[in-house]
Write an enzyme that holds these catalytic residues in place. Structure first.
Site, PDB file in Angstrom:
ATOM      1  N   ARG A  53       0.808  -1.217   0.000  1.00 45.06           N
ATOM      2  CA  ARG A  53       0.000   0.000   0.000  1.00 45.06           C
ATOM      3  C   ARG A  53       0.843   1.271   0.000  1.00 45.06           C
ATOM      4  O   ARG A  53       0.535   2.226  -0.716  1.00 45.06           O
ATOM      5  CB  ARG A  53      -0.944  -0.010   1.204  1.00 45.06           C
ATOM      6  CG  ARG A  53      -1.998  -1.111   1.117  1.00 45.06           C
ATOM      7  CD  ARG A  53      -3.007  -0.973   2.223  1.00 45.06           C
ATOM      8  NE  ARG A  53      -4.017  -2.028   2.188  1.00 45.06           N
ATOM      9  CZ  ARG A  53      -5.048  -2.095   3.023  1.00 45.06           C
ATOM     10  NH1 ARG A  53      -5.210  -1.157   3.936  1.00 45.06           N
ATOM     11  NH2 ARG A  53      -5.910  -3.087   2.923  1.00 45.06           N
ATOM     12  N   ASP A 155     -15.629   8.763   8.900  1.00 45.00           N
ATOM     13  CA  ASP A 155     -14.533   7.828   8.669  1.00 45.00           C
ATOM     14  C   ASP A 155     -13.239   8.624   8.647  1.00 45.00           C
ATOM     15  O   ASP A 155     -13.244   9.820   8.325  1.00 45.00           O
ATOM     16  CB  ASP A 155     -14.716   7.083   7.345  1.00 45.00           C
ATOM     17  CG  ASP A 155     -13.950   5.761   7.320  1.00 45.00           C
ATOM     18  OD1 ASP A 155     -14.569   4.713   7.569  1.00 45.00           O
ATOM     19  OD2 ASP A 155     -12.730   5.790   7.063  1.00 45.00           O
TER      20      ASP A 155
END
Length: 290
Positions: A53, A155
């Site tokens: 990532r 979030d």
């Protein structure tokens, strides 16, 4: 520098054939940084995930060593790259009406309400969960009450929230909720948008997406909620962080409010301010100050 030379570096185990250098020290620094910033605990078995990532960020900036990337972050505490760093290490596994048993329980809880309902979805991801909550409100409340009800969807991942706000999903994924719901709550794409579906405006208006870090000292939410959905996010936190967040939820809950958690999360022994109602749903314990 060749990949073989990479493996000769101290602490650079496990990166044979890779074009970037991630040492044990780098991985430890990453684990500490994401814990300090978001409360997320990364186990040793997450090293491959971290490499894959964050490697995209290094390549974007033309950096070949994770240590150099981390040094650059450390020199710029207010840099936008911190947001990308956090987003990269956030897991977004979600679906419409995931853990489906919770939604009939919510419908039962709000049945007969004549005043607008407020729900907080504390791990909104790419939007499937808060839109599922909004659909449940529309299905369970009189139209005049549902139209004034609200889902606050938060979030930490700004990339996920951007997708959620757009509200466009693969039609194949949307069809899993049933044709009746698709007709009521979605608009099917055509032409260049064929194979996609967008949430209808009346559904989108009910959901307020906001960036929020549960690990931060201040939360951009106010008032009290009929239910708080905090599902499948606390598993990424350690026990002290879980306990702290649970205690902070208390003043945001109405006296009869529900705390709805994930199937693998059990908070019975973390705090005496909640009691388990069943099916991973909690209510405030007697004496808790809502």
């Amino acid at each position: 520098m060749s990949s073989q030379l990479h493996t000769d570096l101290p602490g650079a185990a496990g990166i044979l054939g890779r074009d970037l250098v991630l040492t044990d020290t780098d991985f430890a620094r990453i684990c500490q940084l994401i814990y300090d910033r978001a409360g997320i605990v990364l186990a040793d078995n997450k090293r491959e995930m971290v490499y894959s990532r964050l490697a995209k960020r290094l390549r974007l900036h033309g950096i070949s060593h994770f240590g150099d990337y981390l040094d650059r972050l450390a020199r710029q505490p207010a840099a936008r790259e911190w947001e990308a760093f956090t987003n990269a290490l956030t897991t977004n596994l979600t679906a419409f009406f995931r853990e489906a048993h919770h939604f009939p329980l919510l419908a039962q809880h709000i049945a007969g309400r004549s005043e607008p309902v407020r729900i907080w979805c504390a791990a909104a991801s790419t939007g499937e969960e808060p839109y599922s909550i909004a659909m449940t409100l529309l299905e369970s409340l009189p139209a005049s009450v549902a139209s004034q009800s609200q889902v606050i969807a938060t979030d930490i991942d700004t990339d996920a929230l951007a997708k959620a706000k757009v509200g466009v999903y693969p039609l194949k994924q949307v069809l899993e909720i049933g044709e009746e719901r698709v007709k009521r709550f979605f608009l099917k794409g055509s032409g260049e948008r064929i194979g996609l579906a967008r949430v209808r405006p009346e559904l989108a208006r009910m959901v307020d997406f906001r960036q929020l870090n549960l690990h931060a000292p201040r939360w951009d939410v106010s008032g009290q909620f009929d239910a708080i959905f905090c599902r499948n996010i606390m598993i990424y936190f350690d026990k002290p962080s879980q306990t702290r967040i649970l205690k902070r939820f208390v003043p945001y809950m109405k006296p009869d409010g529900l705390l709805i958690t994930g199937h693998s999360e059990n908070f019975t022994y973390l705090t005496d301010e909640f009691k388990l109602r069943g099916q991973t749903v909690y209510t405030l314990a007697p004496g808790a100050k809502a």
